[in-house]
Design a protein around this motif. Structure first.
Motif, PDB file in Angstrom:
ATOM      1  N   GLU A 179     -32.171  12.471 -17.654  1.00  0.00           N
ATOM      2  CA  GLU A 179     -31.137  11.783 -18.423  1.00  0.00           C
ATOM      3  C   GLU A 179     -30.375  12.760 -19.318  1.00  0.00           C
ATOM      4  O   GLU A 179     -29.211  12.530 -19.645  1.00  0.00           O
ATOM      5  CB  GLU A 179     -31.748  10.655 -19.260  1.00  0.00           C
ATOM      6  CG  GLU A 179     -32.224   9.466 -18.444  1.00  0.00           C
ATOM      7  CD  GLU A 179     -31.090   8.732 -17.739  1.00  0.00           C
ATOM      8  OE1 GLU A 179     -29.983   8.725 -18.272  1.00  0.00           O
ATOM      9  OE2 GLU A 179     -31.339   8.185 -16.653  1.00  0.00           O
ATOM     10  N   GLU A 214     -28.603   4.972  -9.743  1.00  0.00           N
ATOM     11  CA  GLU A 214     -28.498   4.308 -11.039  1.00  0.00           C
ATOM     12  C   GLU A 214     -29.491   3.142 -11.120  1.00  0.00           C
ATOM     13  O   GLU A 214     -30.038   2.868 -12.186  1.00  0.00           O
ATOM     14  CB  GLU A 214     -27.070   3.821 -11.286  1.00  0.00           C
ATOM     15  CG  GLU A 214     -26.056   4.949 -11.467  1.00  0.00           C
ATOM     16  CD  GLU A 214     -26.306   5.821 -12.681  1.00  0.00           C
ATOM     17  OE1 GLU A 214     -27.312   6.549 -12.667  1.00  0.00           O
ATOM     18  OE2 GLU A 214     -25.505   5.807 -13.626  1.00  0.00           O
ATOM     19  N   ILE A 215     -29.701   2.450  -9.999  1.00  0.00           N
ATOM     20  CA  ILE A 215     -30.695   1.369  -9.996  1.00  0.00           C
ATOM     21  C   ILE A 215     -32.082   1.952 -10.256  1.00  0.00           C
ATOM     22  O   ILE A 215     -32.878   1.413 -11.021  1.00  0.00           O
ATOM     23  CB  ILE A 215     -30.657   0.610  -8.657  1.00  0.00           C
ATOM     24  CG1 ILE A 215     -29.387  -0.238  -8.591  1.00  0.00           C
ATOM     25  CG2 ILE A 215     -31.896  -0.262  -8.482  1.00  0.00           C
ATOM     26  CD1 ILE A 215     -29.138  -0.863  -7.252  1.00  0.00           C
ATOM     27  N   THR A 231     -32.634   2.748 -13.819  1.00  0.00           N
ATOM     28  CA  THR A 231     -32.959   1.641 -14.719  1.00  0.00           C
ATOM     29  C   THR A 231     -34.473   1.425 -14.809  1.00  0.00           C
ATOM     30  O   THR A 231     -34.940   0.783 -15.737  1.00  0.00           O
ATOM     31  CB  THR A 231     -32.328   0.317 -14.253  1.00  0.00           C
ATOM     32  OG1 THR A 231     -32.769   0.052 -12.935  1.00  0.00           O
ATOM     33  CG2 THR A 231     -30.821   0.357 -14.284  1.00  0.00           C
ATOM     34  N   TYR A 267     -34.284   3.491 -19.693  1.00  0.00           N
ATOM     35  CA  TYR A 267     -33.775   2.120 -19.573  1.00  0.00           C
ATOM     36  C   TYR A 267     -34.908   1.114 -19.371  1.00  0.00           C
ATOM     37  O   TYR A 267     -34.865   0.023 -19.897  1.00  0.00           O
ATOM     38  CB  TYR A 267     -32.758   2.046 -18.436  1.00  0.00           C
ATOM     39  CG  TYR A 267     -31.626   3.002 -18.670  1.00  0.00           C
ATOM     40  CD1 TYR A 267     -30.671   2.724 -19.636  1.00  0.00           C
ATOM     41  CD2 TYR A 267     -31.548   4.203 -17.994  1.00  0.00           C
ATOM     42  CE1 TYR A 267     -29.651   3.605 -19.909  1.00  0.00           C
ATOM     43  CE2 TYR A 267     -30.527   5.093 -18.267  1.00  0.00           C
ATOM     44  CZ  TYR A 267     -29.577   4.795 -19.219  1.00  0.00           C
ATOM     45  OH  TYR A 267     -28.579   5.675 -19.488  1.00  0.00           O
ATOM     46  N   VAL A 320     -36.460  -1.128 -17.117  1.00  0.00           N
ATOM     47  CA  VAL A 320     -36.149  -2.521 -16.868  1.00  0.00           C
ATOM     48  C   VAL A 320     -37.438  -3.365 -16.740  1.00  0.00           C
ATOM     49  O   VAL A 320     -37.408  -4.579 -16.807  1.00  0.00           O
ATOM     50  CB  VAL A 320     -35.240  -2.599 -15.625  1.00  0.00           C
ATOM     51  CG1 VAL A 320     -36.044  -2.559 -14.358  1.00  0.00           C
ATOM     52  CG2 VAL A 320     -34.327  -3.783 -15.671  1.00  0.00           C
ATOM     53  N   ARG A 360     -22.981   1.608 -14.878  1.00  0.00           N
ATOM     54  CA  ARG A 360     -23.992   2.301 -15.691  1.00  0.00           C
ATOM     55  C   ARG A 360     -25.291   1.495 -15.657  1.00  0.00           C
ATOM     56  O   ARG A 360     -25.263   0.281 -15.444  1.00  0.00           O
ATOM     57  CB  ARG A 360     -23.515   2.382 -17.139  1.00  0.00           C
ATOM     58  CG  ARG A 360     -22.280   3.211 -17.354  1.00  0.00           C
ATOM     59  CD  ARG A 360     -21.920   3.187 -18.820  1.00  0.00           C
ATOM     60  NE  ARG A 360     -23.059   3.625 -19.616  1.00  0.00           N
ATOM     61  CZ  ARG A 360     -23.325   4.903 -19.877  1.00  0.00           C
ATOM     62  NH1 ARG A 360     -22.529   5.836 -19.452  1.00  0.00           N
ATOM     63  NH2 ARG A 360     -24.370   5.241 -20.586  1.00  0.00           N
ATOM     64  N   PRO A 361     -26.427   2.134 -15.897  1.00  0.00           N
ATOM     65  CA  PRO A 361     -27.682   1.384 -15.923  1.00  0.00           C
ATOM     66  C   PRO A 361     -27.644   0.215 -16.902  1.00  0.00           C
ATOM     67  O   PRO A 361     -28.202  -0.847 -16.627  1.00  0.00           O
ATOM     68  CB  PRO A 361     -28.707   2.433 -16.346  1.00  0.00           C
ATOM     69  CG  PRO A 361     -28.137   3.713 -15.915  1.00  0.00           C
ATOM     70  CD  PRO A 361     -26.659   3.574 -16.025  1.00  0.00           C
ATOM     71  N   GLU A 362     -26.949   0.407 -18.039  1.00  0.00           N
ATOM     72  CA  GLU A 362     -26.840  -0.685 -19.011  1.00  0.00           C
ATOM     73  C   GLU A 362     -26.152  -1.889 -18.388  1.00  0.00           C
ATOM     74  O   GLU A 362     -26.536  -3.037 -18.626  1.00  0.00           O
ATOM     75  CB  GLU A 362     -26.033  -0.247 -20.245  1.00  0.00           C
ATOM     76  CG  GLU A 362     -26.743   0.724 -21.158  1.00  0.00           C
ATOM     77  CD  GLU A 362     -26.386   2.161 -20.833  1.00  0.00           C
ATOM     78  OE1 GLU A 362     -26.103   2.450 -19.651  1.00  0.00           O
ATOM     79  OE2 GLU A 362     -26.406   2.988 -21.745  1.00  0.00           O
ATOM     80  N   ILE A 393     -26.101  -2.668 -15.218  1.00  0.00           N
ATOM     81  CA  ILE A 393     -26.994  -3.285 -14.238  1.00  0.00           C
ATOM     82  C   ILE A 393     -28.003  -4.187 -14.957  1.00  0.00           C
ATOM     83  O   ILE A 393     -28.243  -5.327 -14.557  1.00  0.00           O
ATOM     84  CB  ILE A 393     -27.719  -2.207 -13.401  1.00  0.00           C
ATOM     85  CG1 ILE A 393     -26.691  -1.392 -12.613  1.00  0.00           C
ATOM     86  CG2 ILE A 393     -28.735  -2.841 -12.458  1.00  0.00           C
ATOM     87  CD1 ILE A 393     -27.272  -0.226 -11.864  1.00  0.00           C
ATOM     88  N   ILE A 394     -28.555  -3.667 -16.068  1.00  0.00           N
ATOM     89  CA  ILE A 394     -29.518  -4.471 -16.832  1.00  0.00           C
ATOM     90  C   ILE A 394     -28.845  -5.739 -17.344  1.00  0.00           C
ATOM     91  O   ILE A 394     -29.379  -6.849 -17.245  1.00  0.00           O
ATOM     92  CB  ILE A 394     -30.098  -3.660 -18.006  1.00  0.00           C
ATOM     93  CG1 ILE A 394     -30.898  -2.478 -17.471  1.00  0.00           C
ATOM     94  CG2 ILE A 394     -30.977  -4.523 -18.889  1.00  0.00           C
ATOM     95  CD1 ILE A 394     -31.357  -1.514 -18.523  1.00  0.00           C
TER      96      ILE A 394
END
Lengths: 405, 159
Positions: A143, B41-42, B45, B50, B52, B135-137, B139-140
């Motif tokens: 990241e 990106e998934i 997450t 992130y 998830v 973005r991962p955000e 997706i969440i």
């Protein structure tokens, strides 16, 4: 006690284990068929094309600038590589030269992309070995480089850094500082990972001596990139064909001679140190000047050219032909995964089925580049569909049993 | 699953099932022709930044265990049958999330000869998450919104 086996019936038993195209570990679809005799793989085939979209043909109906965005989306992991190779070719045809500062920025993004790709791969490789802790750690650290790429380009993936004749953005002092700080952190972590992959006994059990490819085999199979360098074949386009870009910056060849999976891990990790060094060198010798050439023609002169770029996985090759119009006549792309795929099919034969996931991941396959799945076939033509997860589990449990003995 | 119970008990059972589903949806991911950008990106997450899994979302392998199908990319001719098969193998009720511009509209691949089109030309989609890649955000946020909408369904049904 003597048992009389029936060799004829046993011989005809061929069990095929098909794997994919949907599996959670590899993020892309691909289909493999492994014929197994007991636990030993006797034959392997791959069926590609699940993500074949027809991009090469698609380029012929888009203009030169639009193609930049299409070709960048051949692969999300090494998108900059594709844009880089494409603009190099088009600039050659148009006989323009990107300004020095633009070239430097392209290289910074290319090396940052290599860092992100190798971290990603280290995580996926560790996951296949059942070493999820390393997966989580390496993706956490990844990241950092994603943030750097985002601060430069505005997007985490598909950076769109290149335009025809230059780049889209500049790197200012604050960003330079941010990159250097990020690299310091990553370098510290990379030392740790190098220790882990070289010393962790359980991890070495899965990698040392597995999927050994000799130097001669590597040459015969035509593998490229880190996969070739792990077998002692000195093949790095940044050194072999530096072009205008890497000419000013010295790149050291990272070579390992063992040719096994462990060597493929070590080569990529050592590659990271080299990338850190290159980025630092470029940033401290950043040339001044324009970001884009004054005039980039809309119509590119007729002619044909090739351009090559060292992607994180090896050589990305572009052939571009122009007929003098606003659209290309033909673009041919050859990606490193396709070159390396033959090595998977050769190397898995004679290995345990449990080692297959690791050997496949060892080349860092990228199916959207190459367009992927797995079928295991047992010697009677009997077929059994395995998901990738099942193969991975099988591999991990197999080695757990081995450890228990 | 329908047990032979009174309507009242069936309502209670439905509530429990829905509660369980919202608190731990299991997702399956299929790439039907994506460039890989959305897929990484998934995967991102799921990783520590992130994470998830704190919402109880688990990515797992078999369509037969999945509640949510996360699709990326345009649908290519070769992967169309696979996508349909995965969707049909999933038990009801099932939900589909289309992640990324290509999954929504075909994106940059529109007009390529091997691309059929977007996801909802093949299977019904419940949630669209735009972005190239999102973005991962994002997706969440999409997944959480889907879960929130699930919460609303049984209450209105019972009301």
């Amino acid at each position: 006690m003597m048992t009389v086996a029936a060799p004829t019936t046993q011989k005809s038993e061929k069990f095929i284990v098909p794997i994919g195209p949907q599996h959670p570990a590899l993020k892309e679809p691909g289909h493999f068929e492994f014929a197994v005799d007991g636990e030993i793989v006797t034959d392997a085939t791959v069926r590609l094309g699940y993500v074949h979209r027809g991009i090469e043909k698609g380029t012929e109906s888009r203009n030169w600038a639009q193609n930049l965005y299409l070709l960048e989306r051949i692969c999300g992991i090494c998108s900059h590589t594709h844009a880089f190779a494409y603009v190099l070719g088009v600039e050659q045809l148009a006989e323009v030269e990107a300004p020095p500062r633009a070239r430097a920025i392209r290289m910074v993004v290319a090396e940052l992309e290599r860092v992100h790709s190798h971290f990603l791969w280290l995580g996926v490789g560790a996951h296949e070995a059942g070493f999820d802790t390393l997966f989580m750690y390496s993706w956490r650290d990844r990241e950092t480089v994603m943030d750097l790429l985002e601060s430069l380009t505005g997007n985490r993936v598909n950076y769109s850094a290149c335009v025809l004749g230059g780049v889209k953005f500049d790197i200012n002092g604050e960003q330079t500082k941010g990159i250097l700080e990020g690299l310091d952190f990553l370098e510290k972590r990379t030392h740790h990972y190098l220790n882990v992959i070289q010393q962790d006994a359980l991890f070495l059990q899965r990698t040392r001596g597995v999927g050994v490819m000799t130097q001669q085999q590597a040459r015969q199979l035509g593998v490229v990139g880190p996969t070739a360098r792990a077998s002692g074949v000195a093949r790095d386009l940044r050194i072999d064909a530096p072009g205008q870009h890497y000419n000013d910056f010295n790149v050291n060849m990272i070579l390992e001679t063992d040719g096994d999976l462990a060597a493929r891990f070590v080569v990529r990790i050592r590659d990271l140190f080299e990338s850190y060094r290159i980025i630092r060198e470029i940033l401290s010798n950043m040339p001044e000047g324009d970001l884009v050439v004054k005039r980039m023609p809309r119509k590119i002169k007729a002619g044909e050219t090739i351009s090559r770029v060292e992607a994180p996985r090896g050589e990305a090759f572009y052939y571009i032909k122009s007929n003098g119009s606003e659209m290309p006549e033909r673009i041919k792309v050859r990606t490193p995964t396709l070159c390396n795929m033959a090595s998977v099919l050769t190397l898995t034969v004679g290995q345990h089925l449990a080692d297959v996931p690791m050997i496949l991941v060892g080349i860092d396959p990228c199916f959207s580049c190459n367009d992927r799945s797995v079928t295991v076939t047992q010697p009677s033509g009997q077929r059994e569909h395995w998901t990738w997860e099942q193969v991975r589990r099988f591999g991990i449990e197999y080695y757990q049993r081995q450890g228990g003995q | 699953m329908t047990l032979n119970v009174t309507q009242e008990w069936q309502g209670v059972l439905d509530k429990i099932k829905n509660w369980a589903r919202i608190n731990s949806p299991w997702a399956i991911h299929y790439n039907s022709g994506s460039c890989n950008g959305c897929d990484i990106e998934i995967l991102a997450t799921l990783t520590p930044r992130y994470d998830v899994e704190r919402f109880g979302i688990k990515l797992q392998g078999s369509p037969r265990h999945a509640d949510v199908l996360i699709c990326t990319g345009p649908v290519t001719r070769q992967s169309r049958d696979r996508l349909l098969r995965i969707y049909e193998q999933m038990p009801d009720p099932k939900f589909v999330i289309a992640v990324g511009t290509c999954a929504i509209s075909g994106g940059v691949f529109q007009g390529c000869y091997n691309v059929i089109g977007h996801i909802d030309e093949v299977i019904p989609v419940n949630m669209y998450i735009p972005g190239c890649p999102p973005r991962p955000e994002a997706i969440i946020d999409g997944v959480v919104k889907l879960l929130t909408s699930l919460q609303a369904v049984p209450e209105s049904a019972t009301a």
